[in-house]
Design an enzyme around this catalytic site. Structure first.
Site, short mmCIF file in Angstrom:
data_model
loop_
_atom_site.label_atom_id
_atom_site.label_comp_id
_atom_site.label_asym_id
_atom_site.label_seq_id
_atom_site.Cartn_x
_atom_site.Cartn_y
_atom_site.Cartn_z
N VAL A 1 8.93 6.52 -0.43
CA VAL A 1 8.96 5.09 -0.70
C VAL A 1 7.74 4.74 -1.54
O VAL A 1 6.62 4.67 -1.03
CB VAL A 1 8.99 4.26 0.61
CG1 VAL A 1 9.21 2.79 0.30
CG2 VAL A 1 10.06 4.79 1.55
N GLY A 2 7.98 4.55 -2.83
CA GLY A 2 6.90 4.24 -3.75
C GLY A 2 6.72 2.75 -3.93
O GLY A 2 7.24 1.94 -3.15
N THR B 1 7.86 1.04 -6.46
CA THR B 1 8.99 0.48 -7.20
C THR B 1 10.33 0.85 -6.59
O THR B 1 11.23 0.02 -6.52
CB THR B 1 8.94 0.97 -8.67
OG1 THR B 1 7.67 0.65 -9.22
CG2 THR B 1 10.03 0.32 -9.50
N ARG B 2 10.46 2.11 -6.15
CA ARG B 2 11.75 2.59 -5.66
C ARG B 2 11.60 3.41 -4.39
O ARG B 2 10.54 3.96 -4.12
CB ARG B 2 12.43 3.49 -6.71
CG ARG B 2 12.76 2.79 -7.99
CD ARG B 2 13.48 3.69 -8.98
NE ARG B 2 12.82 4.98 -9.17
CZ ARG B 2 13.45 6.10 -9.48
NH1 ARG B 2 14.75 6.12 -9.65
NH2 ARG B 2 12.79 7.22 -9.64
N TYR C 1 -11.31 14.12 0.55
CA TYR C 1 -11.75 12.73 0.69
C TYR C 1 -12.69 12.57 1.89
O TYR C 1 -12.48 13.19 2.92
CB TYR C 1 -10.56 11.81 0.89
CG TYR C 1 -9.94 11.23 -0.37
CD1 TYR C 1 -10.04 11.87 -1.59
CD2 TYR C 1 -9.24 10.04 -0.31
CE1 TYR C 1 -9.46 11.35 -2.72
CE2 TYR C 1 -8.65 9.50 -1.45
CZ TYR C 1 -8.78 10.15 -2.64
OH TYR C 1 -8.20 9.62 -3.76
N GLY D 1 -3.25 8.53 -0.89
CA GLY D 1 -1.85 8.16 -0.81
C GLY D 1 -1.00 9.30 -0.24
O GLY D 1 -1.17 10.45 -0.63
N ASP E 1 2.04 10.00 -0.78
CA ASP E 1 2.84 10.65 -1.81
C ASP E 1 2.04 11.71 -2.56
O ASP E 1 2.54 12.80 -2.85
CB ASP E 1 3.42 9.62 -2.79
CG ASP E 1 2.35 8.75 -3.47
OD1 ASP E 1 1.21 8.66 -2.97
OD2 ASP E 1 2.68 8.14 -4.50
N ARG E 2 0.78 11.42 -2.81
CA ARG E 2 -0.09 12.38 -3.50
C ARG E 2 -0.33 13.60 -2.60
O ARG E 2 -0.30 14.74 -3.06
CB ARG E 2 -1.42 11.72 -3.87
CG ARG E 2 -1.25 10.58 -4.88
CD ARG E 2 -2.50 9.76 -5.05
NE ARG E 2 -3.59 10.54 -5.63
CZ ARG E 2 -4.86 10.14 -5.62
NH1 ARG E 2 -5.20 9.00 -5.06
NH2 ARG E 2 -5.79 10.90 -6.18
#
Length: 184
Positions: free
Chosen positions: A8-9, A11-12, A96, A103, A105-106
């Protein structure tokens, strides 16, 4: 056993259902919807899909979108597992200072890229690039340590911010040029 993967980004929402939660599993169904249309997944795209036995997702869109996605998954009796970046996972070390700020997703993309190389017997540094609403570039050393990365605006954001998304834009020489329909 079927497995549903969600991304789930901003935009989409992208999804894929596999016959098992393992690398190389057979793809059964897949799709993508803009976030403004996720409230229809349960009655449309997901309605005829067999219930997954496991769901794994990553989300960067925020809690309000996450709640809307969860509502759509209520048609199945399975709770999703959401990726939260930590200090270490699947052989990858997060560089980190505050790992959860990376993120999801990353993090998932880096784990996937690292394991893809390892599956081929390659233990070398790599760069992972994702292009979407944003462009991310990540560096991983040969031992699997995430060294850092950058986030840049994606193609659509750059067009909007530079004014190219409009009918006319200024050229470097001061002329005004029209934009063809296919580039809008």
């Amino acid at each position: 056993m079927t497995f549903l993967a969600l991304d789930v980004g901003n935009t989409r929402l992208k999804w894929a259902q596999y016959d098992a939660p393992v690398a190389g599993a057979k793809l059964l169904a897949h799709g993508a919807v803009f976030l403004e249309n996720i409230d229809k997944l349960a009655e449309d795209e997901w309605s005829a899909m067999p219930a997954p036995t496991a769901i794994l997702g990553c989300i960067v869109a925020g809690d309000a979108i996450k709640r809307r996605v969860a509502e759509q998954m209520e048609l199945w009796d399975v709770s999703p597992r959401w990726v939260v970046p930590g200090t270490q996972e699947a052989g990858l070390t997060n560089g980190y200072d505050h790992p959860a700020r990376l993120g999801a997703d990353r993090w998932v993309a880096m784990i996937g890229a690292h394991h893809r190389l390892l599956a081929r017997g390659i233990r070398k540094p790599c760069v992972v690039v994702m292009v979407g609403t944003a462009v991310t570039v990540e560096a991983i050393d040969a031992s699997g340590r995430f060294l850092g990365g950058i986030i840049l605006p994606g193609h659509g954001i750059m067009l909007l911010r530079t004014g190219v998304g409009h009918r006319r834009f200024a050229c470097a020489d001061g002329r005004s040029a029209g934009l063809s329909h296919q580039h809008q």
